[in-house]
Design an enzyme around this catalytic site. Sequence first.
Site, short mmCIF file in Angstrom:
data_model
loop_
_atom_site.label_atom_id
_atom_site.label_comp_id
_atom_site.label_asym_id
_atom_site.label_seq_id
_atom_site.Cartn_x
_atom_site.Cartn_y
_atom_site.Cartn_z
N ASN A 58 -12.62 -34.79 14.48
CA ASN A 58 -12.72 -33.41 14.95
C ASN A 58 -12.14 -33.25 16.35
O ASN A 58 -11.48 -32.25 16.66
CB ASN A 58 -14.17 -32.95 14.94
CG ASN A 58 -14.72 -32.74 13.54
OD1 ASN A 58 -14.00 -32.85 12.56
ND2 ASN A 58 -16.01 -32.46 13.45
N ARG A 75 -6.04 -25.56 -0.45
CA ARG A 75 -6.05 -27.02 -0.34
C ARG A 75 -6.45 -27.58 -1.70
O ARG A 75 -7.58 -27.40 -2.13
CB ARG A 75 -7.05 -27.50 0.71
CG ARG A 75 -6.83 -26.97 2.11
CD ARG A 75 -7.81 -27.60 3.09
NE ARG A 75 -7.90 -26.86 4.33
CZ ARG A 75 -7.07 -27.02 5.37
NH1 ARG A 75 -6.08 -27.87 5.28
NH2 ARG A 75 -7.22 -26.31 6.48
N ARG A 92 -3.49 -25.78 7.39
CA ARG A 92 -3.24 -26.77 8.43
C ARG A 92 -3.53 -28.20 7.98
O ARG A 92 -4.59 -28.49 7.41
CB ARG A 92 -4.07 -26.44 9.67
CG ARG A 92 -3.78 -27.36 10.86
CD ARG A 92 -4.55 -26.91 12.08
NE ARG A 92 -4.04 -25.64 12.59
CZ ARG A 92 -4.78 -24.77 13.26
NH1 ARG A 92 -6.06 -25.00 13.46
NH2 ARG A 92 -4.24 -23.66 13.72
N HIS A 131 -5.90 -16.88 2.22
CA HIS A 131 -7.09 -17.73 2.33
C HIS A 131 -8.13 -17.38 1.28
O HIS A 131 -9.13 -18.09 1.13
CB HIS A 131 -7.68 -17.56 3.74
CG HIS A 131 -8.68 -18.60 4.12
ND1 HIS A 131 -10.01 -18.31 4.28
CD2 HIS A 131 -8.54 -19.92 4.38
CE1 HIS A 131 -10.67 -19.41 4.63
NE2 HIS A 131 -9.80 -20.40 4.69
N TYR A 153 -18.94 -30.04 0.86
CA TYR A 153 -19.09 -28.73 1.51
C TYR A 153 -20.04 -27.87 0.68
O TYR A 153 -20.00 -27.89 -0.54
CB TYR A 153 -17.75 -27.99 1.57
CG TYR A 153 -16.68 -28.59 2.46
CD1 TYR A 153 -16.78 -29.88 2.97
CD2 TYR A 153 -15.54 -27.86 2.78
CE1 TYR A 153 -15.79 -30.41 3.76
CE2 TYR A 153 -14.54 -28.38 3.58
CZ TYR A 153 -14.67 -29.67 4.07
OH TYR A 153 -13.69 -30.20 4.85
N ARG A 200 -22.20 -21.97 11.62
CA ARG A 200 -22.07 -23.42 11.68
C ARG A 200 -21.47 -23.91 12.98
O ARG A 200 -21.94 -24.84 13.59
CB ARG A 200 -21.22 -23.92 10.51
CG ARG A 200 -21.16 -25.45 10.43
CD ARG A 200 -20.09 -25.91 9.47
NE ARG A 200 -18.76 -25.83 10.07
CZ ARG A 200 -17.65 -25.64 9.39
NH1 ARG A 200 -17.70 -25.45 8.08
NH2 ARG A 200 -16.47 -25.59 9.99
N HIS A 247 -20.51 -24.36 4.60
CA HIS A 247 -19.24 -23.66 4.47
C HIS A 247 -19.38 -22.30 3.78
O HIS A 247 -18.41 -21.55 3.68
CB HIS A 247 -18.26 -24.56 3.68
CG HIS A 247 -16.83 -24.18 3.82
ND1 HIS A 247 -16.11 -23.60 2.80
CD2 HIS A 247 -15.96 -24.30 4.87
CE1 HIS A 247 -14.87 -23.40 3.19
NE2 HIS A 247 -14.74 -23.80 4.44
#
Length: 718
Positions: A70, A405, A435, A465, A498, A594, A622
Amino acid sequence: MESVLGQVPAPTGLTEIEPIFDAVGNFTPNCFINRDLSTLRFQLRVLAQATNPRHPLLERMFFLTIFSSNMDEFFEIRVAGLLQKMKNGDKSSSLDGRKPSELLAEISQVAHRAVEEQYRILNEDILPELAKHDIRYLKRHELTPAQKAWMREYFFNQVMPVLTPISIDPAHPFPRLVNKSLNFIVSLEGKDAFGRDINRAIVPAPRSLPRVIRLPDELTGGKEHHVMLSAVIHEHVDELFLGMKVTGCHQFRLTRNADLALADDVDDIAKALEGELDNRRFGHKVRLEVTTNCPKETYEFLLEEFELDESQLYRVNGPVNLTRMLTNFARPELKFTPFTHAIPKAFRGMENVRTAKDGASMFDVLTQKDVLVHHPFHAFTPVVNLLWQAANDPDVLAIKQTIYRSGTNSEIVQALAAAARNGKEVTAVIELRARFDEASNIEVANMLQEAGAVVVYGVVGYKTHAKLMLIVRREADKIRRYAHLGTGNYHAGNAKAYTDYGLFTANEEICEDVHGVFQQLTGMGRPMPSHKILHAPFTLHDGLMQMIDDEIAHVKNGKKGRIILKCNAITERKIINKLYEASQAGVKIDLIIRSICCLRPQVKGLSENIKVRSIVGRFLEHTRVYYFANDVENGGKERLFCSSADLMDRNLLHRVEVAFPILDKKLFKKIYEDGLINYLQDNMQAWELDGRGEWNQVQASGEIYNAQAVLLEKICMN
């Protein structure tokens, strides 16, 4: 962790801010928390998990490596962006009014303390505890003669053939090093084969080699003992410079700007991205990591070479990249207890059904009712199976899917390719700019195109998205549509780690809305009116603002106002301002955020009625859920939406996102109770944000309550 988090005991009463309003009636910068500092505070909450005695030992190690990963991204994107802004004029562009230079100074101070604490945890807590379980990372002086002999043979056979030492001299300038690669700077004395005086060289560690090497069982008595690649190279580095004397060898790692710059007027997004991906490996330098035993002369040489100052230097007491220390140890007793992912009752018996059969069709189920999955407690299997059933069903005419993804090995992608080969009209809206998954998504696009699918890349300037799947099926004499809408990616691996919601539905209005979104993504024209869903960048922001306004109106009419919002981040100024307005009116607001929160809660006269908490635990939170009571006590109809969107500028204004209502009463209640109230009761994994912008871990008084553990018990054990 208190010293790392920079916290002091929580104050009594509410924090006061003066003034709250500026001369023209806008909230002052003091009313907001800086986004980048809030991001950094989240990373510290992740680091704190490595010290949590309730977590199994290898899971604590995992949190330590996640913190490293991270922080890499934080420097690659956020710190790199601030450095660029500072070069462009050092002007404030943040909600809290700070200049990039001011932020960089504070980030450096906090990050240095955090990294120091990270390695203290590794060396004083994690490694000694691992050693008690016969898991060790041996240093060179700890090896037996037999182990040293084996390591020497390993070096000559496996390592040396792929090493390329690079001298630094007038004919060999300092090499261009890849972002985050492991390298060694070697100090030398003597002359090389050509009679040149060479005093420094660089040895890049090939990425093809494992960073952690397990010693053979016959040399360890079957124990899990390892050596680091860095130790192997360091021990034998003199073999690379025969006839010269090695006087020093020190590992280092350089972090670069990894954000991609893509113009809005490109002709071909895929080709433009392929060109930019190589640039990511060699972006501007932002951070240098060296080991603590690296001499000052050496790291000052590196800083000068990379044009960095000492605030960008991180001296670490161990490997320069802890992420690469993580090994797949077969030690279940040191990990979280495994569990079996549940299947919703409506889909049980169809777990392995990829071709619809009598009594086993998911389409038959969905004609009767909506079905909800809550990952990771529910398996991802139903999502995959629905696609396979659609791919193999002769009555299915078309499939439309967004992909953010997934990966080339994804069954989602394989099912879409099979559907295209089976003659279905398959349309895949692939967001190439997800990304760090850009290269993988380009591969997915090529694979689907080869199978005969129509692949589009969405809208330039607006990332796609939204998580949407639409299946068009001929049934008797009519066309019927089925949809899946989610809060998370179509990625089986993420679905195991997640927390996310997915809704399967055949509701005609929702399916019509989903159809409209795909029409906008693949075609042209004005936004199509929506019946049920909220759709960014067109109706989602305004819809949320209106629902907050409705709660304000209820309170002003002498009734109660109630809002609960759960998402990953909240940064969008107008939403924050409206929540402040709601708090001042008397609306009770709970935010379950979060990571990033720019809203400052519990401030007198500003946000007394807003509470903010963060849950950090076994699974990455998430889900995005928006709840508005809407005067339910007096006959109003509660509103609850699940969404792909966080409450950020980019999500609400610059991306294609969807928030979908939960219309089924049972599913509404399940999400409200399990996804919201459950998390508000957590006193084991919860942190609360105070008015100063500091996060304080909730201390259990009485019986402990772990929201994620409750869901494991409730969903997976029944």
